[in-house]
Design an enzyme around this catalytic site. Structure first.
Site, PDB file in Angstrom:
ATOM      1  N   HIS A 178      68.036 -15.872 -37.329  1.00 51.58           N
ATOM      2  CA  HIS A 178      68.847 -15.866 -38.561  1.00 51.58           C
ATOM      3  C   HIS A 178      68.941 -14.432 -39.094  1.00 51.58           C
ATOM      4  O   HIS A 178      68.380 -14.098 -40.149  1.00 51.58           O
ATOM      5  CB  HIS A 178      68.126 -16.785 -39.549  1.00 51.58           C
ATOM      6  CG  HIS A 178      68.848 -17.118 -40.811  1.00 51.58           C
ATOM      7  ND1 HIS A 178      69.400 -16.171 -41.642  1.00 51.58           N
ATOM      8  CD2 HIS A 178      69.083 -18.309 -41.408  1.00 51.58           C
ATOM      9  CE1 HIS A 178      69.930 -16.774 -42.700  1.00 51.58           C
ATOM     10  NE2 HIS A 178      69.751 -18.077 -42.573  1.00 51.58           N
ATOM     11  N   GLU A 282      74.174 -15.172 -37.155  1.00 49.71           N
ATOM     12  CA  GLU A 282      72.991 -15.817 -36.604  1.00 49.71           C
ATOM     13  C   GLU A 282      73.287 -16.408 -35.228  1.00 49.71           C
ATOM     14  O   GLU A 282      74.254 -17.145 -35.071  1.00 49.71           O
ATOM     15  CB  GLU A 282      72.532 -16.921 -37.559  1.00 49.71           C
ATOM     16  CG  GLU A 282      72.413 -16.434 -39.002  1.00 49.71           C
ATOM     17  CD  GLU A 282      72.295 -17.569 -40.013  1.00 49.71           C
ATOM     18  OE1 GLU A 282      71.773 -18.638 -39.655  1.00 49.71           O
ATOM     19  OE2 GLU A 282      72.740 -17.386 -41.166  1.00 49.71           O
TER      20      GLU A 282
HETATM   21  C1  BG6 Z   1      72.216 -20.034 -43.714  1.00 46.24           C
HETATM   22  C2  BG6 Z   1      72.797 -21.368 -44.067  1.00 46.24           C
HETATM   23  O1  BG6 Z   1      71.962 -19.983 -42.353  1.00 46.24           O
HETATM   24  O2  BG6 Z   1      70.996 -19.850 -44.426  1.00 46.24           O
HETATM   25  C3  BG6 Z   1      73.029 -21.402 -45.569  1.00 46.24           C
HETATM   26  O3  BG6 Z   1      73.991 -21.593 -43.352  1.00 46.24           O
HETATM   27  C4  BG6 Z   1      71.737 -21.125 -46.309  1.00 46.24           C
HETATM   28  O4  BG6 Z   1      73.546 -22.671 -45.935  1.00 46.24           O
HETATM   29  C5  BG6 Z   1      71.173 -19.818 -45.811  1.00 46.24           C
HETATM   30  O5  BG6 Z   1      72.005 -21.079 -47.692  1.00 46.24           O
HETATM   31  C6  BG6 Z   1      69.846 -19.438 -46.447  1.00 46.24           C
HETATM   32  O6  BG6 Z   1      68.932 -20.460 -46.339  1.00 46.24           O
HETATM   33  P1  BG6 Z   1      67.513 -20.340 -47.006  1.00 46.24           P
HETATM   34  O7  BG6 Z   1      66.785 -21.623 -46.733  1.00 46.24           O
HETATM   35  O8  BG6 Z   1      66.847 -19.164 -46.347  1.00 46.24           O
HETATM   36  O9  BG6 Z   1      67.748 -20.105 -48.468  1.00 46.24           O
END
Ligand code: BG6
Length: 310
Positions: A178, A282
């Site tokens: 990510h 990602e």
């Molecule tokens: C992204 C998602 O990969 O991660 C989003 O598609 C999400 O929907 C974002 O808001 C962040 O997620 P988190 O759990 O780290 O706040």
């Protein structure tokens, strides 16, 4: 302190923010920080070409990030496993799985012939993970799955996430690297490589759409899961006079995310005014591309990140 993981002048293992264990890696080309918490690359910065002018960050890391047990780091490269986003049918389950909030074992740190440093971290099931994600019981005591994250810090940042299924049944899961990239202003950049690809638009009720035959530009909250795409991507950033090349292998999905104003304000671990300076692109396997790994086999998702001048 486990000194067998240290290489004088290049790799140091110590305490990072919040007292979490962290590797600091310095090579001829780059600087990186890797937390054992989440096997998380928190920083990767490339040495500037002009002598004595320091490093240029490639990854975004929020100044408001948590650095604490049980909480994900906001920025860098969270490892997402075994589900992406909320777990279907389990609203109580942690968002994006548990790999990013567990402490991983450091397996090896080695110097490559070209001077790059390769780090391997390992995560296996524990009572805590089994409580969240039960797998069918097994006769033997060997783990049902093993994750290995191999991170190579050189002129490029290479990450290979391996999921080994040791269980008797197919292992169904989702995963992603990510990556949060540092950009000059998300409103001025474009992302190429996904022209014509189908995506689920999370910012619009998960509607299925198709990317026009043009680069992605950012004018509002953007949260898209592109499916069935094995293409490499590129971030073109005129403000920083660079392009970031994102190569991927073993990945059918690409997620593109920027929270914009309201979502940024709603996140406790992200500054209200940080959203222009990041974009997530990602690499992984999620939604239509969720994995089913056969018994006694493994899946490797690989991404290679490098910068070039425009
Ligand atoms: C992204 C998602 O990969 O991660 C989003 O598609 C999400 O929907 C974002 O808001 C962040 O997620 P988190 O759990 O780290 O706040």
């Amino acid at each position: 302190m486990a000194t067998q993981f240290e290489i004088p002048g290049k790799v140091r293992l110590g305490e990072g923010i919040g007292g979490l264990r962290r590797l600091e890696i310095t090579t001829e080309h780059a600087f990186a920080e890797i937390y054992l918490h989440g096997a998380h690359v928190a920083q990767f910065a490339v040495r500037r070409q002009t002598v004595g002018s320091g490093y240029e960050p490639v990854l975004f890391l929020s100044a408001r990030s948590h650095f604490a047990d049980g909480k994900p780091i906001r920025g860098g490269v969270p490892v997402i496993f075994p589900w992406f986003g909320p777990r279907e049918g389990h609203p109580e389950a942690p968002m994006h799985g548990f790999a990013r909030t567990r402490s991983w074992e450091l397996e090896t740190v080695t110097e490559q012939p070209d001077g790059a440093i390769a780090v391997v971290l390992r995560l296996e099931p524990s009572d805590a993970t089994r409580a969240l994600w039960p797998e069918p019981a097994r006769a033997s005591h060997s783990p049902e799955w093993v994750l290995r994250h191999r991170i190579t810090v050189g002129a490029a940042l290479t990450m290979e996430l391996e999921i080994q299924n040791n269980g008797p049944a197919p292992l169904r899961c989702e995963e992603a690297l990510h990556t949060y990239f540092c950009v000059s202003d998300v409103r001025q950049i474009s992302v190429t490589g996904l022209e014509g690809a189908e995506y689920l638009d999370k910012a619009d009720g998960m509607r299925r759409k198709r990317q026009p035959l043009e680069p992605i530009r950012f004018t509002q909250e953007t949260d898209r899961t592109y499916v069935n795409t094995t293409s490499h991507c590129e971030i073109d950033d005129p403000g920083l006079n660079r392009r970031i090349l994102i190569e991927k292998h073993g990945s059918g999905g690409t997620v593109v995310w920027n929270p914009w104003v309201a979502k940024a304000q709603a996140m406790a671990d992200f500054g209200d005014d940080e959203w222009p300076f990041m974009v997530c692109v990602e690499t992984g396997n999620m939604a239509d591309n969720a994995l089913e790994i056969a018994p006694a086999s493994a899946q490797i998702t690989k991404t290679v990140i490098r910068t070039v001048r425009r």
